[in-house]
Design a protein around this motif. Structure first.
Motif, PDB file in Angstrom:
ATOM      1  N   TYR A  95     116.860  15.282  -4.560  1.00  0.00           N
ATOM      2  CA  TYR A  95     116.954  16.588  -5.230  1.00  0.00           C
ATOM      3  C   TYR A  95     116.542  17.570  -4.367  1.00  0.00           C
ATOM      4  N   VAL A  96     115.560  17.427  -3.497  1.00  0.00           N
ATOM      5  CA  VAL A  96     114.855  18.404  -2.948  1.00  0.00           C
ATOM      6  C   VAL A  96     115.754  19.620  -2.190  1.00  0.00           C
ATOM      7  N   SER A 141     106.435  19.964  -4.614  1.00  0.00           N
ATOM      8  CA  SER A 141     107.744  19.337  -3.968  1.00  0.00           C
ATOM      9  C   SER A 141     107.264  17.985  -3.790  1.00  0.00           C
ATOM     10  N   ALA A 142     106.056  17.465  -3.787  1.00  0.00           N
ATOM     11  CA  ALA A 142     105.825  15.941  -3.971  1.00  0.00           C
ATOM     12  C   ALA A 142     106.142  15.264  -4.944  1.00  0.00           C
ATOM     13  N   SER A 192     111.980  14.268  -6.522  1.00  0.00           N
ATOM     14  CA  SER A 192     112.622  12.805  -5.709  1.00  0.00           C
ATOM     15  C   SER A 192     113.531  13.702  -4.728  1.00  0.00           C
ATOM     16  N   LYS A 193     113.379  12.883  -3.470  1.00  0.00           N
ATOM     17  CA  LYS A 193     113.809  13.420  -2.185  1.00  0.00           C
ATOM     18  C   LYS A 193     115.521  13.645  -2.292  1.00  0.00           C
TER      19      LYS A 193
END
Length: 302
Positions: free
Chosen positions: A10-11, A3-4, A7-8
């Motif tokens: 699309y999380v 997850s890192a 891109s935030k």
């Protein structure tokens, strides 16, 4: 799991679809956001959304287990590779050790053979010397058993021969000696001829030659030969006495600058060279004794 790397922005959407089973990453928990979507994968996702179906999900524990399995396989493969390398190195080292051992064994074997050869040579040498000593003893024994020389006429009753008579006698004797030694010169390597007490002495090194020469002289029936010639044994030949005399003269002249050699002649009875000199220091006398031993008897005439 990755997850890192997402891109935030699309999380939330990805988690929404993942929770409902619309998207799945396969046997692992990684989403792989940067990998492209194939037509087959796109069709699968649309079908799940439109028909309400979900993909069979893999639990996190199962995924971890699968990852661990893969890691274990990698470790096992690496271990096998290392074991093969170690086995290869061990085999190479063993080969080196075996080669070195063979070389040492070959070297040791060569040394043993060399020592054995040397021992054998020494043994043969000792055996040869023993045979030579035995032969000398046999010769000495024969010499001891030979009858002593008997002079047919007592010295004090012999009439002295003049020079011409002596020369005639010498020629007659050499005629007989030449039957054995071919020439007077050759005789010098086998014996000595000298005058002493008005008799001509023929001294020979070989016992067999003694018998031959005696027989040849006796066969002449010559009274002068019978009365004036003595055949006897000798340790040295004329050639050997000449060498001893030459060495003695050199030594004496070197050490006694003011001295003179008055007379030198073979003393066959004592197997030595007899020398009469005018003077000799203590050092010279000791030197003569040390260098020549019993070969030279030196007397100083005062």
């Amino acid at each position: 799991k990755d997850s890192a790397s997402i891109s935030k922005a699309y999380v939330a959407d990805i988690e929404y679809m993942a929770q409902r089973g619309y998207v799945a990453s396969g046997a692992t928990t990684a989403f792989n956001p940067t990998q492209p979507v194939t037509r087959a994968q796109a069709a699968t996702i649309l079908n799940r959304i439109l028909n309400g179906e979900t993909a069979p999900t893999t639990s996190k524990a199962t995924a971890i287990k699968e990852d661990a399995k893969q890691d274990a396989e990698k470790v096992e493969n690496k271990t096998k590779t290392v074991e093969k390398e170690v086995a290869k190195d061990v085999k190479a080292d063993a080969k080196k050790v075996d080669t070195a051992a063979k070389a040492e064994a070959k070297k040791a074997d060569a040394a043993v053979k060399s020592d054995a050869k040397k021992v054998d040579a020494d043994a043969k040498k000792v055996e040869k010397e023993a045979k030579a000593k035995k032969s000398d003893k046999v010769s000495e024994s024969k010499a001891e058993q030979s009858p002593r020389i008997i002079r047919p006429v007592r010295r004090n009753t012999l009439k002295p021969l003049d020079q011409k008579q002596q020369e005639t006698l010498e020629n007659n004797v050499f005629t007989q000696l030449n039957k054995t030694y071919k020439t007077p010169e050759a005789f010098q390597d086998y014996g000595v001829m000298y005058w002493r007490d008005n008799q001509l002495h023929v001294a020979l090194k070989s016992n067999s030659d003694l018998d031959t020469v005696k027989a040849n002289l006796a066969s002449q029936g010559n009274a002068t030969i019978n009365n004036y010639v003595v055949v006897e044994p000798s340790q040295y030949s004329q050639t050997e006495y000449d060498v001893i005399e030459s060495n003695f003269r050199n030594y004496y002249s070197k050490n006694e600058k003011g001295g003179n050699i008055i007379a030198v002649f073979p003393d066959v009875e004592n197997n030595q060279l007899y020398a009469v000199v005018s003077t000799a220091s203590k050092e010279t006398q000791q030197g003569i004794s040390k260098v020549f031993g019993s070969k030279v008897k030196m007397t100083v005439k005062r």
